[in-house]
Design a protein around this motif. Structure first.
Motif, mmCIF file in Angstrom:
data_model
loop_
_atom_site.group_PDB
_atom_site.id
_atom_site.type_symbol
_atom_site.label_atom_id
_atom_site.label_comp_id
_atom_site.label_asym_id
_atom_site.label_seq_id
_atom_site.Cartn_x
_atom_site.Cartn_y
_atom_site.Cartn_z
ATOM 1 N N GLY A 125 9.298 -6.754 3.966
ATOM 2 C CA GLY A 125 9.456 -6.673 2.651
ATOM 3 C C GLY A 125 10.738 -5.394 2.688
ATOM 4 N N THR A 126 10.771 -5.046 1.339
ATOM 5 C CA THR A 126 11.793 -4.238 1.070
ATOM 6 C C THR A 126 11.001 -2.729 1.119
ATOM 7 N N ASN A 127 10.730 -2.149 1.908
ATOM 8 C CA ASN A 127 9.754 -0.929 2.058
ATOM 9 C C ASN A 127 10.507 0.388 1.325
ATOM 10 N N THR A 128 9.674 0.994 0.922
ATOM 11 C CA THR A 128 10.289 2.397 -0.276
ATOM 12 C C THR A 128 9.552 3.597 0.463
ATOM 13 N N ALA B 79 14.782 1.239 5.130
ATOM 14 C CA ALA B 79 16.008 2.342 4.915
ATOM 15 C C ALA B 79 15.728 3.626 4.297
ATOM 16 N N ASN B 80 14.465 3.731 3.570
ATOM 17 C CA ASN B 80 14.132 5.027 2.933
ATOM 18 C C ASN B 80 13.412 5.932 3.703
ATOM 19 N N SER B 81 12.811 5.391 4.750
ATOM 20 C CA SER B 81 12.283 6.296 5.889
ATOM 21 C C SER B 81 13.211 7.634 6.321
ATOM 22 N N PHE C 73 0.905 -1.057 0.016
ATOM 23 C CA PHE C 73 0.124 0.110 -0.144
ATOM 24 C C PHE C 73 0.881 1.226 -0.031
ATOM 25 N N VAL C 74 0.248 2.386 -0.039
ATOM 26 C CA VAL C 74 0.898 3.650 -0.376
ATOM 27 C C VAL C 74 0.621 4.524 0.889
ATOM 28 N N SER C 75 1.560 5.039 1.631
ATOM 29 C CA SER C 75 1.291 5.825 2.770
ATOM 30 C C SER C 75 1.584 7.322 2.293
ATOM 31 N N PHE D 54 5.639 -1.014 1.495
ATOM 32 C CA PHE D 54 5.112 0.182 1.788
ATOM 33 C C PHE D 54 5.864 1.389 1.110
ATOM 34 N N SER D 55 5.079 2.038 0.245
ATOM 35 C CA SER D 55 5.676 3.078 -0.498
ATOM 36 C C SER D 55 5.080 4.524 -0.260
#
Length: 244
Positions: A53-56, A76-78, A10-12, A32-33
């Motif tokens: 997952g590898t969240n973005t 890591a992108n957070s 899903f998209v945040s 989560f993107s």
């Protein structure tokens, strides 16, 4: 949320997303993107939320009071991860330097889950950091920085925490009953070290001003070795030494 694997991505977006595990142990394997963040809450008691997952997503990540976040994938992108008082962080992502963003504890807990080396550096902020060795023998090789302190405990039996990095945090350090702290790096920047009854300190590293209470033990070195103290008050504690 039930204790299932949630595969949906899903998209945040604007305003972010709140994940309430409601005492369950869900694993979220989707991605989560988006530009929003994630806030982890728990309206029940116990349980945890696992991100595999590898969240973005790029917004901030917050672990609130009563929530437990396990990261076995990547966030890591957070823009940053904050573990608030009453919140808990664990997971294999802590054994690398590349799967978590800048991580700050403001009274939250880092729970050890394996005997692997935990390479992730983190900031101990207002309220400090609680570190639960959880019966494991684990090395933390990253740098613990910040103005907060470090309270080390053991919810199980046996094991130890080895701090091998050149840590720079400046708050007080406390070692709880049944806990073994080995310092092969440095915690000399800490304002003080209190070693309570039933706890042990060992290693060849550098310590701040240190006070033991009755029933606490100093065991210098890794077998034979030297410990380095700014000052030391045994105060009824014991010294367990080997003569070479």
């Amino acid at each position: 949320a039930a204790s299932n694997t949630y595969a949906k991505s899903f998209v945040s977006g604007s305003g972010g997303a709140i994940i309430d595990n409601k005492s369950y142990n869900p694993t979220m394997s989707g991605v989560f993107s988006g530009s929003g963040g994630l806030t982890f809450a728990n309206s029940g008691s116990g349980g945890s939320s696992t991100l595999s997952g590898t969240n973005t997503y790029t917004g901030a990540t917050t672990v609130g009071n009563g929530a437990h976040l396990k990261v076995t994938g990547s966030i890591a992108n957070s823009s940053g991860l904050t573990v608030q008082s009453g919140g808990t962080l664990s997971g294999s992502a802590l054994t690398t330097t590349s799967k978590l963003p800048t991580t700050t504890f403001t009274g939250g807990t880092l729970e050890i889950e394996s005997s692997d080396t935990y390479q992730k550096s983190f900031v101990s902020g207002s309220g400090g950091t609680n570190l639960n060795s959880n019966s494991y023998t684990t090395t933390l090789s990253g740098d613990i920085s910040g103005s907060g302190g470090l309270s080390i405990s053991n919810s199980g039996s046996g094991g130890l925490i080895n701090l091998s990095g050149a840590n720079t945090y400046t708050g007080a350090t406390t070692i709880g009953n049944g806990t073994h702290l080995k310092v092969n790096g440095s915690i000399a920047s800490s304002s003080s070290l209190s070693v309570t009854s039933g706890s042990v300190i060992s290693g060849t590293g550098y310590y701040p001003s240190t006070m033991l209470t009755t029933g606490a033990t100093i065991s210098p070195g890794n077998s034979i070795g030297t410990q380095n103290f700014n000052s030391l008050n045994l105060n009824g504690g014991s010294l367990d030494i080997e003569i070479q």
